[in-house]
Each structure stands twice: as C-alpha cells, then as structure tokens.
Design a protein around this motif. Structure first.
Motif, PDB file in Angstrom:
ATOM      1  N   SER A   1       3.253   3.508  -8.889  1.00  0.00           N
ATOM      2  CA  SER A   1       2.336   3.000  -9.906  1.00  0.00           C
ATOM      3  C   SER A   1       1.958   1.544  -9.650  1.00  0.00           C
TER       4      SER A   1
ATOM      5  N   ILE B   1      -1.349  -0.706  -7.854  1.00  0.00           N
ATOM      6  CA  ILE B   1      -2.786  -0.589  -8.107  1.00  0.00           C
ATOM      7  C   ILE B   1      -3.317   0.758  -7.590  1.00  0.00           C
TER       8      ILE B   1
ATOM      9  N   GLY C   1      -1.705   3.822  -7.197  1.00  0.00           N
ATOM     10  CA  GLY C   1      -1.326   4.932  -8.071  1.00  0.00           C
ATOM     11  C   GLY C   1      -2.096   4.872  -9.383  1.00  0.00           C
TER      12      GLY C   1
ATOM     13  N   LEU D   1       9.838  10.648   1.553  1.00  0.00           N
ATOM     14  CA  LEU D   1       9.604  11.861   0.776  1.00  0.00           C
ATOM     15  C   LEU D   1       8.963  12.985   1.580  1.00  0.00           C
TER      16      LEU D   1
ATOM     17  N   GLN E   1       3.718 -14.102   0.998  1.00  0.00           N
ATOM     18  CA  GLN E   1       4.130 -15.067  -0.028  1.00  0.00           C
ATOM     19  C   GLN E   1       2.937 -15.860  -0.538  1.00  0.00           C
TER      20      GLN E   1
ATOM     21  N   PHE F   1      -1.433   0.385   2.260  1.00  0.00           N
ATOM     22  CA  PHE F   1      -2.410  -0.686   2.007  1.00  0.00           C
ATOM     23  C   PHE F   1      -1.736  -2.005   2.332  1.00  0.00           C
TER      24      PHE F   1
HETATM   25  C1  LIG Z   1       0.963 -12.444  -1.805  1.00  0.00           C
HETATM   26  C2  LIG Z   1      -0.010 -11.296  -1.719  1.00  0.00           C
HETATM   27  C3  LIG Z   1      -1.366 -11.521  -1.941  1.00  0.00           C
HETATM   28  C4  LIG Z   1      -2.285 -10.470  -1.867  1.00  0.00           C
HETATM   29  N1  LIG Z   1      -3.588 -10.724  -2.137  1.00  0.00           N
HETATM   30  C5  LIG Z   1      -4.484  -9.691  -2.149  1.00  0.00           C
HETATM   31  C6  LIG Z   1      -5.837  -9.942  -2.465  1.00  0.00           C
HETATM   32  O1  LIG Z   1      -6.234 -11.088  -2.713  1.00  0.00           O
HETATM   33  N2  LIG Z   1      -6.702  -8.879  -2.495  1.00  0.00           N
HETATM   34  C7  LIG Z   1      -6.291  -7.590  -2.233  1.00  0.00           C
HETATM   35  O2  LIG Z   1      -7.106  -6.673  -2.286  1.00  0.00           O
HETATM   36  N3  LIG Z   1      -4.993  -7.352  -1.898  1.00  0.00           N
HETATM   37  C8  LIG Z   1      -4.101  -8.364  -1.851  1.00  0.00           C
HETATM   38  N4  LIG Z   1      -2.791  -8.121  -1.514  1.00  0.00           N
HETATM   39  C9  LIG Z   1      -2.425  -6.783  -1.053  1.00  0.00           C
HETATM   40  C10 LIG Z   1      -2.169  -5.851  -2.237  1.00  0.00           C
HETATM   41  O3  LIG Z   1      -1.223  -6.455  -3.069  1.00  0.00           O
HETATM   42  C11 LIG Z   1      -1.663  -4.514  -1.728  1.00  0.00           C
HETATM   43  O4  LIG Z   1      -2.555  -3.990  -0.773  1.00  0.00           O
HETATM   44  C12 LIG Z   1      -1.542  -3.524  -2.899  1.00  0.00           C
HETATM   45  O5  LIG Z   1      -0.817  -4.104  -3.951  1.00  0.00           O
HETATM   46  C13 LIG Z   1      -0.895  -2.228  -2.474  1.00  0.00           C
HETATM   47  O6  LIG Z   1      -0.731  -1.454  -3.636  1.00  0.00           O
HETATM   48  P1  LIG Z   1       0.110  -0.117  -3.672  1.00  0.00           P
HETATM   49  O7  LIG Z   1      -0.124   0.510  -5.002  1.00  0.00           O
HETATM   50  O8  LIG Z   1      -0.187   0.677  -2.453  1.00  0.00           O
HETATM   51  O9  LIG Z   1       1.624  -0.573  -3.482  1.00  0.00           O
HETATM   52  P2  LIG Z   1       2.701  -1.265  -4.522  1.00  0.00           P
HETATM   53  O10 LIG Z   1       1.966  -2.146  -5.446  1.00  0.00           O
HETATM   54  O11 LIG Z   1       3.724  -1.835  -3.679  1.00  0.00           O
HETATM   55  O12 LIG Z   1       3.195  -0.011  -5.361  1.00  0.00           O
HETATM   56  C14 LIG Z   1       4.041   0.970  -4.827  1.00  0.00           C
HETATM   57  C15 LIG Z   1       4.867   1.515  -5.981  1.00  0.00           C
HETATM   58  O13 LIG Z   1       5.599   2.668  -5.548  1.00  0.00           O
HETATM   59  C16 LIG Z   1       6.801   2.709  -6.280  1.00  0.00           C
HETATM   60  N5  LIG Z   1       7.772   3.599  -5.597  1.00  0.00           N
HETATM   61  C17 LIG Z   1       8.353   3.409  -4.388  1.00  0.00           C
HETATM   62  N6  LIG Z   1       9.178   4.445  -4.112  1.00  0.00           N
HETATM   63  C18 LIG Z   1       9.112   5.303  -5.168  1.00  0.00           C
HETATM   64  C19 LIG Z   1       9.738   6.545  -5.465  1.00  0.00           C
HETATM   65  N7  LIG Z   1      10.602   7.123  -4.610  1.00  0.00           N
HETATM   66  N8  LIG Z   1       9.457   7.153  -6.648  1.00  0.00           N
HETATM   67  C20 LIG Z   1       8.564   6.591  -7.505  1.00  0.00           C
HETATM   68  N9  LIG Z   1       7.937   5.421  -7.274  1.00  0.00           N
HETATM   69  C21 LIG Z   1       8.212   4.776  -6.114  1.00  0.00           C
HETATM   70  C22 LIG Z   1       7.267   1.250  -6.300  1.00  0.00           C
HETATM   71  O14 LIG Z   1       8.192   1.003  -7.344  1.00  0.00           O
HETATM   72  C23 LIG Z   1       5.920   0.525  -6.505  1.00  0.00           C
HETATM   73  O15 LIG Z   1       5.679   0.214  -7.855  1.00  0.00           O
HETATM   74  C24 LIG Z   1      -1.842  -9.144  -1.564  1.00  0.00           C
HETATM   75  C25 LIG Z   1      -0.480  -8.916  -1.349  1.00  0.00           C
HETATM   76  C26 LIG Z   1       0.438  -9.973  -1.425  1.00  0.00           C
HETATM   77  C27 LIG Z   1       1.884  -9.691  -1.187  1.00  0.00           C
END
Ligand SMILES: Cc1cc2nc3c(=O)[nH]c(=O)nc-3n(C[C@H](O)[C@H](O)[C@H](O)COP(=O)(O)OP(=O)(O)OC[C@H]3O[C@@H](n4cnc5c(N)ncnc54)[C@H](O)[C@@H]3O)c2cc1C
Length: 360
Positions: free
Chosen positions: A18, A20, A22, A217, A233, A336
């Motif tokens: 969950s 962005i 999810g 998984l 960071q 991502f």
């Molecule tokens: C410092 C920083 C700055 C950034 N700036 C930008 C920006 O300016 N613009 C931009 O577009 N992107 C930016 N990004 C990149 C962006 O944050 C990521 O690309 C994005 O958040 C990825 O989202 P996600 O949902 O794939 O992963 P995440 O947000 O990491 O979510 C994955 C989720 O899966 C859950 N999970 C894991 N395993 C399990 C399981 N077994 N069962 C249930 N749940 C599970 C975790 O708890 C987590 O909540 C930045 C990243 C960082 C670190």
C-alpha cells in the motif's frame, strides 16, 4: 454465461502493498465495482512516504520507448486525477512549472538541443537575462547556472496525496488489512494469500505492489524477476543567513541531479541520493549539497533540521518498472526505482486494462 458487469461485481482483487502504487491501483480499479482488499503491515513506513513528489515527465529527453510512453500518459492523466480527487481535498494541487538547471556547459548544450529539436511549446530555455535566472545565480553565488523550464511538469505533495487517496478509498469502502502476506498460491481457480498469522484471503486476482518483497511471494526464478534495493535520502535544512531569500528561487527545481524545494525564506528540502544498499550512508549533507563546484556560503553554514530515507526496488536486468501479467490472475506492478509518483496513473491504467481483459 455471466455478463461482464456481473464478472466485475463478483470479482475480488487483492492488492499486496500500500505505497503509492498499491493505493493508486485501488483508486483506478475501485471505479469498476470490483471488491478490493489492500494488504500491508506498514503503509506509513515505505519509500512512498519518503518521496519528494516531483513529476518530471515532459522534460524527459528520450522521447520514444516504453519509459517515454508511460511518462507521456501519466503527465496527461495527472491533472484529471487531481481534479477528481479535489472532491476529497480541495487543496490538492500540482505545483507547476518545473525548472531544470545546470552549471555544466556540455549538459546545457544537450538541454538546448533537446528543446530546439522537440519544439514543444511547454518547454523553454530560460533566458539568461530573466529575473528568475538572475535570482538563481545571485542566490547560488555564481554566474554559470543555466536551464530550462517545463510548464507541464511540477510537483505534488506526496503526504497530502497519500492522505487524500486514503480518504477516497475509505469512502469507497475498500477493505484494508494491516497484515503481512507470507505466501500466495493458486488452487481451484482461486488465489489464496496467507498472512503471517495464517489467515487465508481468497481472491480472483492478486496484484503485487510490494516492492522488494514481491520476489518472496512468487517463484522469482521461473518468473525471472530480480529486484535490488536502492536507498534514497533527503534532508531539510535551515539557512542562518539573512543575505539569501529562498523564496526568490523557483518553487521546485532540479540542479545537476538534485531536487530542491524551498519551503520558506529560510528552509529548503534537498533530495535525493542513489545508494545501492539498505543502510544509509554517512555524510549525507555533503552528498546532497555538492551540486555546484563551489557551495554558496549560506548553504555551507546551514543546518539539517530533518533527515529521512526510503528504500526503493530497482529491477535487475530489465527496465523499471516491472509490469507483468502472468495470465492466471497474477499481476506484478512494482520495481519503481525512481518516479513511482510520476508513473502511478499510467501504470495503474495498464493494470486495470489487463484485469478487464482477463475478466471479460
Ligand atoms: C528520498 C526519495 C525521494 C523520491 N522522490 C521522488 C519524486 O520526487 N518523484 C517520484 O515520482 N518518485 C520519487 N521517489 C520514488 C518513489 O518514492 C518510489 O518510486 C515509490 O514510492 C514506489 O512506490 P511503491 O508503492 O512501489 O513502493 P513502497 O512505497 O515502498 O510500498 C511498498 C509497500 O509494500 C508493503 N509490503 C512489503 N512486503 C509486503 C508483504 N509481504 N505483504 C504486504 N505488504 C507488503 C510495504 O510495507 C510497503 O508499504 C523518491 C524516493 C525516495 C526514497
């Protein structure tokens, strides 16, 4: 034979993760009447909560291929989503424009060539005599900074967006389970997602949006998915120097790879690093503030007021993100590394098209 509408209303979709991605998948799919369950043990502690929210789509210099197509689609979709989500938070907004700067002549020549060749009216080279460029050079105590402006790109406040989507999903009565999934398997045409405490959740479709843990998984070897961690960071600094007014700078800009967001006259955010590890590196201040040959005196004297990081997943051996449909009700939408916020609308649209085809 059941009608498509009946199939949609009866189908149960489980979204694992969950962040962005999810959440955005749930947002997109909730429009079609599916029963949706999102599962995540730590939705506030992920890379999405560390992001800066820059939406750098239109200024992407490679204007062909999958990455460009996803960016182009997302940049078109974002304003529509913002308008839609404003019903739940009227302050939600994309702050535009976005400015890209460099003090490197060679990089600037490339930017100039790109703007001339693209002839996109939403992209311009910043005039060296403009007030904006003069203010930037004055603030950074140099004469060498040049750049471009993109009127279609900008920034969204990540915390505000995530909260607004939560509000929307709650209103749509989307189920949320604060659990960790340890195993998924398919039996008798149904997916079973098993939580750490052995609860079994049945569904017709599973979407993996759980970043690095996606490979735990599925049989990642036979499905050929490899992900590696990339830590990023960011810092917030307070400037103790009356000489500089940070509000004279653009609202959001990138200077030689670092994203900068002035927050007030004396406060700014700088991010982010690419660290191929899960442990934050030291001397983060140096890493994030050495984007010019000579640091301006106010930046040298500034102090870190906040510091945070997030761990992203980068596909190993294939481009980011991973968008795969295994044709048996299992979809992977993860990996991502950068730009998860930017790409969320286009990637979620792809997922919903795949699911609607599967159920039709
Ligand atoms: C410092 C920083 C700055 C950034 N700036 C930008 C920006 O300016 N613009 C931009 O577009 N992107 C930016 N990004 C990149 C962006 O944050 C990521 O690309 C994005 O958040 C990825 O989202 P996600 O949902 O794939 O992963 P995440 O947000 O990491 O979510 C994955 C989720 O899966 C859950 N999970 C894991 N395993 C399990 C399981 N077994 N069962 C249930 N749940 C599970 C975790 O708890 C987590 O909540 C930045 C990243 C960082 C670190």
């Amino acid at each position: 034979m059941k009608s498509i509408k009946e199939n949609f209303q009866k189908a149960h979709i489980v979204i694992i993760g969950s962040g962005i991605i999810g959440k955005f998948n749930a947002l997109e799919l909730s429009e079609f009447g599916f029963k949706i369950t999102i599962i995540d043990p730590a939705q506030h502690n992920n890379s999405s909560n560390a992001a800066l929210g820059m939406l750098m789509g239109n200024m992407y210099q490679k204007r062909r291929g999958r990455s460009w197509n996803l960016r182009k689609q997302s940049i078109e979709l974002w304003p529509k989503w913002i308008e839609y989500l404003r019903k739940f938070n009227h302050e939600l907004n994309i702050d535009k424009p976005l400015v890209q700067l460099t003090s490197n002549e060679e990089k600037f020549n490339k930017l100039e060539k790109f703007i001339h060749e693209t002839s996109d009216l939403n992209l311009r080279i910043l005039d060296q005599n403009s007030i904006l460029i003069k203010n930037i050079n004055k603030a950074f105590q140099t004469k060498n900074i040049k750049g471009i402006i993109s009127f279609k790109d900008g920034r969204i406040n990540p915390a505000s967006l995530l909260k607004t989507i939560d509000k929307y999903l709650k209103n749509k009565k989307i189920n949320f389970l604060k659990k960790e999934i340890k195993k998924i398997k398919k039996t008798n045409n149904q997916w079973i997602s098993t939580t750490k405490d052995n609860e079994e959740i049945k569904s017709d479709i599973v979407i993996l949006c759980n970043s690095l843990k996606a490979v735990d998984l599925i049989d990642s070897l036979s499905n050929n998915i490899k992900l590696k961690p990339v830590l990023g960071q960011a810092i917030e600094v307070i400037v103790n120097d009356a000489e500089v007014d940070l509000l004279s700078l653009p609202k959001q800009f990138n200077i030689d790879g670092k994203n900068i967001i002035p927050q007030s006259k004396i406060k700014l955010i700088i991010g982010s690093t690419d660290e191929y590890s899960i442990k934050p590196e030291n001397n983060i201040f140096e890493k994030l503030t050495n984007f010019l040959d000579k640091k301006p005196s106010w930046l040298s004297k500034s102090e870190i007021s906040k510091q945070w990081y997030g761990i992203r997943s980068r596909p190993d051996g294939e481009p980011s993100p991973i968008m795969k449909n295994f044709d048996n009700g299992l979809i992977v939408c993860t990996g991502f590394y950068k730009n998860g916020f930017l790409l969320a609308p286009a990637c979620s649209k792809w997922v919903s098209n795949e699911i609607r085809d599967f159920l039709s």
